[in-house]
Structure formats: structure tokens, C-alpha cells
Design a protein around this motif. Structure first.
Motif, short mmCIF file in Angstrom:
data_model
loop_
_atom_site.label_atom_id
_atom_site.label_comp_id
_atom_site.label_asym_id
_atom_site.label_seq_id
_atom_site.Cartn_x
_atom_site.Cartn_y
_atom_site.Cartn_z
N GLU A 179 0.83 -1.20 0.00
CA GLU A 179 0.00 0.00 0.00
C GLU A 179 0.87 1.27 0.00
N GLN A 180 1.95 1.24 0.79
CA GLN A 180 2.85 2.40 0.82
C GLN A 180 3.51 2.61 -0.54
N ALA A 181 3.91 1.53 -1.19
CA ALA A 181 4.52 1.65 -2.51
C ALA A 181 3.52 2.21 -3.51
N SER A 182 2.27 1.76 -3.42
CA SER A 182 1.22 2.26 -4.30
C SER A 182 0.98 3.75 -4.08
N ASP A 183 0.97 4.17 -2.81
CA ASP A 183 0.80 5.59 -2.48
C ASP A 183 1.94 6.43 -3.05
N ARG A 184 3.17 5.92 -2.93
CA ARG A 184 4.33 6.64 -3.47
C ARG A 184 4.23 6.78 -4.98
N GLU A 185 3.80 5.70 -5.65
CA GLU A 185 3.65 5.75 -7.11
C GLU A 185 2.59 6.76 -7.53
N ARG A 186 1.45 6.77 -6.82
CA ARG A 186 0.39 7.74 -7.12
C ARG A 186 0.89 9.16 -6.92
N LEU A 187 1.60 9.40 -5.84
CA LEU A 187 2.14 10.73 -5.57
C LEU A 187 3.12 11.14 -6.67
N ALA A 188 3.99 10.23 -7.07
CA ALA A 188 4.95 10.54 -8.14
C ALA A 188 4.22 10.85 -9.45
N ARG A 189 3.18 10.05 -9.78
CA ARG A 189 2.41 10.32 -11.00
C ARG A 189 1.73 11.69 -10.93
N CYS A 190 1.15 12.01 -9.79
CA CYS A 190 0.46 13.30 -9.65
C CYS A 190 1.45 14.46 -9.68
N LEU A 191 2.61 14.28 -9.08
CA LEU A 191 3.63 15.34 -9.15
C LEU A 191 4.05 15.58 -10.59
N ASP A 192 4.13 14.51 -11.37
CA ASP A 192 4.53 14.65 -12.77
C ASP A 192 3.51 15.41 -13.61
N THR A 193 2.26 15.49 -13.14
CA THR A 193 1.24 16.23 -13.89
C THR A 193 1.35 17.74 -13.66
N LEU A 194 2.09 18.15 -12.64
CA LEU A 194 2.22 19.58 -12.34
C LEU A 194 3.19 20.25 -13.29
N GLU A 195 2.99 21.55 -13.48
CA GLU A 195 3.93 22.37 -14.25
C GLU A 195 5.29 22.28 -13.55
N SER A 196 6.38 22.27 -14.31
CA SER A 196 7.71 21.99 -13.76
C SER A 196 8.11 22.93 -12.63
N LYS A 197 7.77 24.21 -12.72
CA LYS A 197 8.15 25.16 -11.67
C LYS A 197 7.45 24.81 -10.35
N ARG A 198 6.14 24.52 -10.43
CA ARG A 198 5.40 24.18 -9.21
C ARG A 198 5.90 22.87 -8.62
N ARG A 199 6.17 21.90 -9.49
CA ARG A 199 6.68 20.61 -9.03
C ARG A 199 8.01 20.80 -8.30
N ALA A 200 8.91 21.58 -8.88
CA ALA A 200 10.22 21.80 -8.27
C ALA A 200 10.10 22.53 -6.94
N LEU A 201 9.21 23.53 -6.87
CA LEU A 201 9.03 24.29 -5.64
C LEU A 201 8.44 23.40 -4.53
N ILE A 202 7.47 22.58 -4.88
CA ILE A 202 6.86 21.70 -3.88
C ILE A 202 7.89 20.69 -3.37
N ARG A 203 8.65 20.12 -4.27
CA ARG A 203 9.69 19.17 -3.84
C ARG A 203 10.71 19.84 -2.93
N ALA A 204 11.15 21.05 -3.31
CA ALA A 204 12.14 21.75 -2.50
C ALA A 204 11.58 22.13 -1.14
N ALA A 205 10.32 22.55 -1.10
CA ALA A 205 9.73 22.99 0.17
C ALA A 205 9.41 21.82 1.09
N PHE A 206 8.86 20.75 0.54
CA PHE A 206 8.36 19.68 1.40
C PHE A 206 9.26 18.46 1.50
N LEU A 207 10.11 18.26 0.53
CA LEU A 207 11.01 17.10 0.60
C LEU A 207 12.42 17.50 1.01
#
Length: 189
Positions: A125-153
Motif C-alpha cells: 500500500e505504501q509503494a502504491s501511495d508513493r507511485e500515485r504521488l509521483a504520477r500526480c507530481l509529474d502532472t504539475l507544471e515543472s516550476k510548481r513541481r520543483a518548488l513543492i519538492r524543494a519545500a516539502f522534501l
């Protein structure tokens, strides 16, 4: 004197002027800086260190640094509160890095820890959640994706990100907020 309100530009300007006076050795200005900023700086220290005693010690170190290095404050590069916040953040991180790893007093708690390998459904289930999160992050515009990763990860603050990309703080916050909204919608599907 009340603590500094982030939306009060007059107070922010006053704080910058006070730091200039502290650099000249003005003790009353130093006391005013403490009264205006200590609550927010303590919150930063406590958030990072998670220990009230350590946070209090670091806050004292921060204000010792402010007294000694107020001359390094440059209002053309950052606001006074940003400079103070970065000083507090850096001191707290230095404390974390210098601290030895905390040892467990009672090793019997190890028996109570779940064995991740013994629970394949949870791991799947955790692996599935990680995959869904990665897929959803990939749908974001690159600037927003990079900012979210930098801020939260990576743990970067909004102020750091704004300086890094050379954009206004409000814009960075808006981009991240909108990106998180898009991410939430994607994850709920």
C-alpha cells in the motif's frame, strides 16, 4: 513593545533601522530587536530542535550573534526579519549537526516496533501511495513541481526558494499553494 507582525511594513522597516543601531552598539535598540523578534525566532528554533531547553540556548546564541554581527545585515539583500530568521535557522541546524545521535535508554522498546518486512500488505500500500504521488507530481507544471519538492522534501523555506529563483515571496507561496491544490485533486481521483 509588541512582537513584530509580518504584515506590518512599518514595524519591519523599524526592525531594520534597529539592527543598524545595534551594529553601532546601541543597547536599547538591541533590547527592542529582542522584544520584536524573539518570539518568532524562538518558534523557529523550537520547530527545528523539538526541545525547549535547546531552543532557549540557541535563541541566546542567536542574539549573541546579532549583537556581534549586526553590521553584516544589509537591507538591500534581505529584510531584517529574514536575516534574523536565517541566523536562527542556521544556529539551530548547527546545534542539530553537533549533537550526538540520541541513544535509546531502554532497548526493550525494539521488541514493540513493527517489522515492515512482516507486513507485505502495508508495504504494498505504501509503494502504491508513493507511485500515485509521483504520477500526480509529474502532472504539475515543472516550476510548481520543483518548488513543492524543494519545500516539502528538501525542507527549504519559502523565503529561501524566493531568493533562489529570484521571484517575490508572495508569488512563490501562490505557486506552491496552487500546486498543492492540483496535487490534492489528482490524489483524490
Amino acid at each position: 513593545m509588541p512582537e513584530l507582525d509580518a504584515s506590518d511594513t512599518d514595524a519591519a522597516t523599524r526592525l531594520g533601522e534597529l539592527l543598524v543601531r545595534v551594529a553601532a552598539g546601541d543597547r536599547q535598540a538591541f533590547e527592542s530587536v529582542y522584544q520584536l523578534a524573539s518570539g518568532r525566532l524562538f518558534a523557529i528554533c523550537l520547530h527545528l530542535l523539538r526541545d525547549r531547553g535547546d531552543a532557549e540556548d540557541v535563541l541566546q546564541e542567536v542574539f549573541t550573534t546579532v549583537w556581534k554581527k549586526a553590521g553584516q545585515f544589509d537591507p538591500a539583500k534581505a529584510s531584517a526579519m529574514t536575516w534574523l530568521s536565517m541566523t536562527a535557522r542556521n544556529r539551530a541546524i548547527d546545534r542539530l549537526r553537533a549533537a550526538p545521535p540520541r541513544a535509546m535508554d531502554d532497548l526493550s522498546v525494539i521488541d514493540d516496533l513493527p517489522d515492515a518486512d512482516a507486513q507485505p500488505p502495508v508495504a504494498a500500500e505504501q509503494a502504491s501511495d508513493r507511485e500515485r504521488l509521483a504520477r500526480c507530481l509529474d502532472t504539475l507544471e515543472s516550476k510548481r513541481r520543483a518548488l513543492i519538492r524543494a519545500a516539502f522534501l528538501d525542507g527549504s523555506s519559502y523565503e529561501e526558494l524566493a531568493r533562489r529563483i529570484g521571484s517575490p515571496l508572495g508569488s512563490v507561496k501562490s505557486w506552491i499553494r496552487r500546486g498543492l491544490g492540483q496535487l490534492r485533486v489528482c490524489l483524490e481521483q
